[in-house]
Design a protein around this motif. Structure first.
Motif, PDB file in Angstrom:
ATOM      1  N   PHE A 292       3.293   3.439  -1.964  1.00 36.97           N
ATOM      2  CA  PHE A 292       3.041   2.264  -1.149  1.00 36.97           C
ATOM      3  C   PHE A 292       2.329   2.573   0.163  1.00 36.97           C
ATOM      4  O   PHE A 292       1.989   1.654   0.905  1.00 36.97           O
ATOM      5  CB  PHE A 292       4.359   1.525  -0.889  1.00 36.97           C
ATOM      6  CG  PHE A 292       4.825   0.716  -2.059  1.00 36.97           C
ATOM      7  CD1 PHE A 292       4.438  -0.598  -2.205  1.00 36.97           C
ATOM      8  CD2 PHE A 292       5.619   1.282  -3.038  1.00 36.97           C
ATOM      9  CE1 PHE A 292       4.837  -1.341  -3.301  1.00 36.97           C
ATOM     10  CE2 PHE A 292       6.027   0.554  -4.135  1.00 36.97           C
ATOM     11  CZ  PHE A 292       5.637  -0.763  -4.272  1.00 36.97           C
ATOM     12  N   GLN A 293       2.132   3.851   0.437  1.00 38.71           N
ATOM     13  CA  GLN A 293       1.369   4.231   1.624  1.00 38.71           C
ATOM     14  C   GLN A 293      -0.054   4.637   1.292  1.00 38.71           C
ATOM     15  O   GLN A 293      -0.810   5.031   2.186  1.00 38.71           O
ATOM     16  CB  GLN A 293       2.088   5.388   2.335  1.00 38.71           C
ATOM     17  CG  GLN A 293       3.401   4.970   2.984  1.00 38.71           C
ATOM     18  CD  GLN A 293       4.210   6.155   3.488  1.00 38.71           C
ATOM     19  OE1 GLN A 293       3.782   7.303   3.389  1.00 38.71           O
ATOM     20  NE2 GLN A 293       5.385   5.879   4.032  1.00 38.71           N
ATOM     21  N   GLY A 297      -3.964  -0.447   0.247  1.00 37.70           N
ATOM     22  CA  GLY A 297      -3.009  -1.184  -0.572  1.00 37.70           C
ATOM     23  C   GLY A 297      -3.089  -0.897  -2.055  1.00 37.70           C
ATOM     24  O   GLY A 297      -2.623  -1.707  -2.878  1.00 37.70           O
ATOM     25  N   GLY A 300       0.292  -0.978  -4.008  1.00 37.77           N
ATOM     26  CA  GLY A 300       0.780  -2.333  -4.266  1.00 37.77           C
ATOM     27  C   GLY A 300       0.003  -3.016  -5.372  1.00 37.77           C
ATOM     28  O   GLY A 300       0.568  -3.772  -6.177  1.00 37.77           O
ATOM     29  N   VAL A 338       6.282  -6.884  -3.620  1.00 38.15           N
ATOM     30  CA  VAL A 338       5.265  -6.646  -4.637  1.00 38.15           C
ATOM     31  C   VAL A 338       5.755  -7.149  -5.992  1.00 38.15           C
ATOM     32  O   VAL A 338       5.031  -7.824  -6.730  1.00 38.15           O
ATOM     33  CB  VAL A 338       4.905  -5.152  -4.707  1.00 38.15           C
ATOM     34  CG1 VAL A 338       3.920  -4.893  -5.833  1.00 38.15           C
ATOM     35  CG2 VAL A 338       4.322  -4.692  -3.378  1.00 38.15           C
ATOM     36  N   TRP A 405      -1.306  -6.110  -3.836  1.00 42.67           N
ATOM     37  CA  TRP A 405      -2.284  -5.435  -2.980  1.00 42.67           C
ATOM     38  C   TRP A 405      -2.181  -5.941  -1.542  1.00 42.67           C
ATOM     39  O   TRP A 405      -2.138  -5.158  -0.583  1.00 42.67           O
ATOM     40  CB  TRP A 405      -3.684  -5.684  -3.530  1.00 42.67           C
ATOM     41  CG  TRP A 405      -4.791  -5.283  -2.612  1.00 42.67           C
ATOM     42  CD1 TRP A 405      -5.077  -4.022  -2.186  1.00 42.67           C
ATOM     43  CD2 TRP A 405      -5.745  -6.154  -1.984  1.00 42.67           C
ATOM     44  NE1 TRP A 405      -6.174  -4.053  -1.332  1.00 42.67           N
ATOM     45  CE2 TRP A 405      -6.599  -5.348  -1.198  1.00 42.67           C
ATOM     46  CE3 TRP A 405      -5.969  -7.524  -2.033  1.00 42.67           C
ATOM     47  CZ2 TRP A 405      -7.644  -5.893  -0.450  1.00 42.67           C
ATOM     48  CZ3 TRP A 405      -7.015  -8.065  -1.294  1.00 42.67           C
ATOM     49  CH2 TRP A 405      -7.836  -7.250  -0.515  1.00 42.67           C
ATOM     50  N   LEU A 406      -2.098  -7.254  -1.375  1.00 43.36           N
ATOM     51  CA  LEU A 406      -1.980  -7.823  -0.029  1.00 43.36           C
ATOM     52  C   LEU A 406      -0.656  -7.428   0.622  1.00 43.36           C
ATOM     53  O   LEU A 406      -0.604  -7.148   1.821  1.00 43.36           O
ATOM     54  CB  LEU A 406      -2.097  -9.348  -0.096  1.00 43.36           C
ATOM     55  CG  LEU A 406      -3.479  -9.892  -0.479  1.00 43.36           C
ATOM     56  CD1 LEU A 406      -3.409 -11.407  -0.689  1.00 43.36           C
ATOM     57  CD2 LEU A 406      -4.503  -9.549   0.602  1.00 43.36           C
ATOM     58  N   SER A 407       0.415  -7.400  -0.182  1.00 38.26           N
ATOM     59  CA  SER A 407       1.716  -7.023   0.357  1.00 38.26           C
ATOM     60  C   SER A 407       1.695  -5.603   0.898  1.00 38.26           C
ATOM     61  O   SER A 407       2.173  -5.334   2.012  1.00 38.26           O
ATOM     62  CB  SER A 407       2.783  -7.158  -0.733  1.00 38.26           C
ATOM     63  OG  SER A 407       4.034  -6.715  -0.264  1.00 38.26           O
ATOM     64  N   ALA A 408       1.143  -4.667   0.128  1.00 37.31           N
ATOM     65  CA  ALA A 408       1.064  -3.281   0.575  1.00 37.31           C
ATOM     66  C   ALA A 408       0.103  -3.128   1.738  1.00 37.31           C
ATOM     67  O   ALA A 408       0.341  -2.333   2.656  1.00 37.31           O
ATOM     68  CB  ALA A 408       0.645  -2.381  -0.585  1.00 37.31           C
ATOM     69  N   LEU A 409      -0.980  -3.886   1.700  1.00 43.66           N
ATOM     70  CA  LEU A 409      -1.986  -3.805   2.764  1.00 43.66           C
ATOM     71  C   LEU A 409      -1.397  -4.194   4.114  1.00 43.66           C
ATOM     72  O   LEU A 409      -1.694  -3.574   5.140  1.00 43.66           O
ATOM     73  CB  LEU A 409      -3.165  -4.717   2.417  1.00 43.66           C
ATOM     74  CG  LEU A 409      -4.478  -4.488   3.172  1.00 43.66           C
ATOM     75  CD1 LEU A 409      -5.037  -3.105   2.874  1.00 43.66           C
ATOM     76  CD2 LEU A 409      -5.494  -5.567   2.801  1.00 43.66           C
ATOM     77  N   GLY A 411       1.911  -4.192   4.744  1.00 44.96           N
ATOM     78  CA  GLY A 411       3.168  -3.495   4.998  1.00 44.96           C
ATOM     79  C   GLY A 411       4.395  -4.373   4.917  1.00 44.96           C
ATOM     80  O   GLY A 411       5.372  -4.152   5.650  1.00 44.96           O
TER      81      GLY A 411
END
Length: 463
Positions: A292-293, A297, A300, A338, A405-409, A411
């Protein structure tokens, strides 16, 4: 609704009572252990009232009925003479089916699923505590963080910290119960792993305390918030207890068996299992955290696109371990938002099917399945609608990938686990709530739009 009639029809179409070994249920499904899978006609099963789909996995024939219906039909199935197998008996029968990976997943599920409700409640308490102590909210009421009574903060800390501090107790209890040991011995062994004489793993990691040194080289600390050590100790301890029951004379069994079981379990936990598997679980957390880092992203995107594919295989139950570990070690869960996007996206695809199809039966199936998905239960949408038409499921995965993708981007991280979709908002009662709503809305919209435009052929829409 005549649930007895539905239960009777289900028994008939799966080959009669003689073909059913045992019955169980979850939130949405009736799960039947059957002798002969090949004699069951899936189309006939799916034509029954209330049935939204069916599939066979890990030795179980699972019939999707929907939230609040599965348990009622199960009750009637038992009343009609199907053997009321215990969970242990159900698990033992299931263990004879599937490959080694499937059996291992079932073992993890059987141990961790019983403690998930406590993890859910704890996560909700964390979210509520964060909401009530937000400086912006307090400012609206003319208060500051200094205005909150210390006793109130202590009360909320009891609610939010207890389950994770004593997590090995819960895991060890469940493992002993699963593997045939005495649950009360599991509780005692779990408590010993977190005894206040032992320096906590947090204090040792931060340099605030020194671990106890045994035999000159074994460093020992408490295993608060650990999972794998308690799981392995629970497994080994239950086997030790069973062996002792079989070999100790009856006259001495009450004295010798619990004494030796507790002693050996604790020694294994502190001196062998704990040090090794604590390192393993830390490595698991590091791997998921690394995913997730990843830049832009990417992690995610991958997880959001594939999480519902994993649900189909049933392996997702084993992933509870990772989420529990992350919450216990960091207090945050980046996997939850995610996964929520993956679920909501499948709901969006099912909703597109409901809107576009001309089939009254498909509409009656797709609309409630989409609503169920928005509430966090995705099986009716996946197995009852999207996988039947294939393309909606694919576009649902695409929508989940975009949301993930947006969630990981950004954080995004939850305060708990196992609550997703609309109810999942309770895990984000802080400044993240608007973002949580946004990414789930985008996941739903992407899946809906792509399914509506590309996901249904003319014959599917008319079916």
């Amino acid at each position: 609704m005549d649930y007895q009639s539905v239960a009777s029809q289900i028994i008939d179409v799966v080959g009669g009572a003689d073909n059913i070994l045992s019955a169980a249920h979850c939130a949405t499904r009736l799960r039947l252990m059957v002798k002969k899978r090949e004699i069951i006609d899936d189309n006939e099963v799916e034509s029954l009232p209330l049935v939204k789909g069916c599939f066979f996995t890990a030795g179980q024939y699972q019939i999707i009925l929907g939230t609040g219906i599965g348990n009622k039909v199960y009750d009637e199935v038992i009343k009609l003479g199907i053997p009321g197998a215990s969970k242990n008996e159900q698990a033992a029968a299931a263990a004879q089916n599937g490959n080694a990976a499937q059996r291992l997943v079932r073992v993890f599920a059987d141990v961790f699923v019983p403690i998930i409700p406590v993890m859910v409640a704890t996560g909700l308490f964390m979210g509520l505590r964060g909401f009530l102590t937000q400086p912006d909210l307090l400012a609206m009421l003319g208060l500051t963080t200094d205005s909150i009574p210390q006793n109130f903060l202590s009360f909320t800390q009891i609610l939010t910290d207890t389950a994770f501090s004593f997590l090995p107790v819960l895991v060890c209890w469940s493992a002993f119960k699963k593997f045939g040991g005495s649950p009360v011995i599991g509780i005692v062994v779990g408590l010993m792993l977190v005894h206040n004489i032992l320096p906590t793993s947090w204090d040792v990691a931060e340099g605030n305390a020194e671990p106890l040194l045994f035999f000159g080289f074994i460093k020992v600390n408490g295993y608060q918030s650990s999972v794998l050590p308690a799981f392995i100790v629970g497994f080994l301890g239950s086997k030790i207890e069973q062996w002792l029951h079989d070999h100790v004379p009856n006259a001495l069994d009450l004295i010798v068996t619990p004494f030796v079981t507790v002693l050996l379990s604790l020694c294994l936990g502190l001196f062998a299992v704990g040090p090794v598997f604590h390192s393993v679980e830390m490595a698991l957390v590091d791997v998921v955290s690394f995913l997730f880092q990843l830049p832009f992203g990417v992690g995610g995107l991958i997880w959001g696109a594939l999480c519902q594919v994993i649900v189909i295989t049933g392996v997702h139950h084993a992933l509870n371990l990772v989420e529990i570990e992350m919450l216990s070690k960091t207090g945050w869960n980046p996997v939850n938002p995610v996964g929520s996007c993956g679920i909501v996206a499948q709901a969006g695809a099912a909703m597109a099917v409901a809107v576009k199809t001309k089939s009254v039966k498909m509409k009656s199936l797709a609309y409630p399945s989409a609503v169920s998905g928005l509430l966090g239960i995705t099986e009716p949408a996946i197995f009852g609608v999207n996988l039947r038409l294939v393309s909606p499921f694919v576009w649902g995965c695409v929508g989940g990938g975009v949301g993930g993708w947006l969630s990981a981007l950004f954080g995004l991280q939850g305060t708990g686990m196992s609550v997703t979709g609309i109810p999942g908002m309770l895990l984000y009662l802080n400044k993240q709530l608007p973002l949580y709503i946004l990414i789930n809305g985008i996941a739903f919209a992407v899946a809906f739009a792509l399914t509506y435009i590309f996901g249904m052929k003319n014959q599917d829409a008319a079916a």
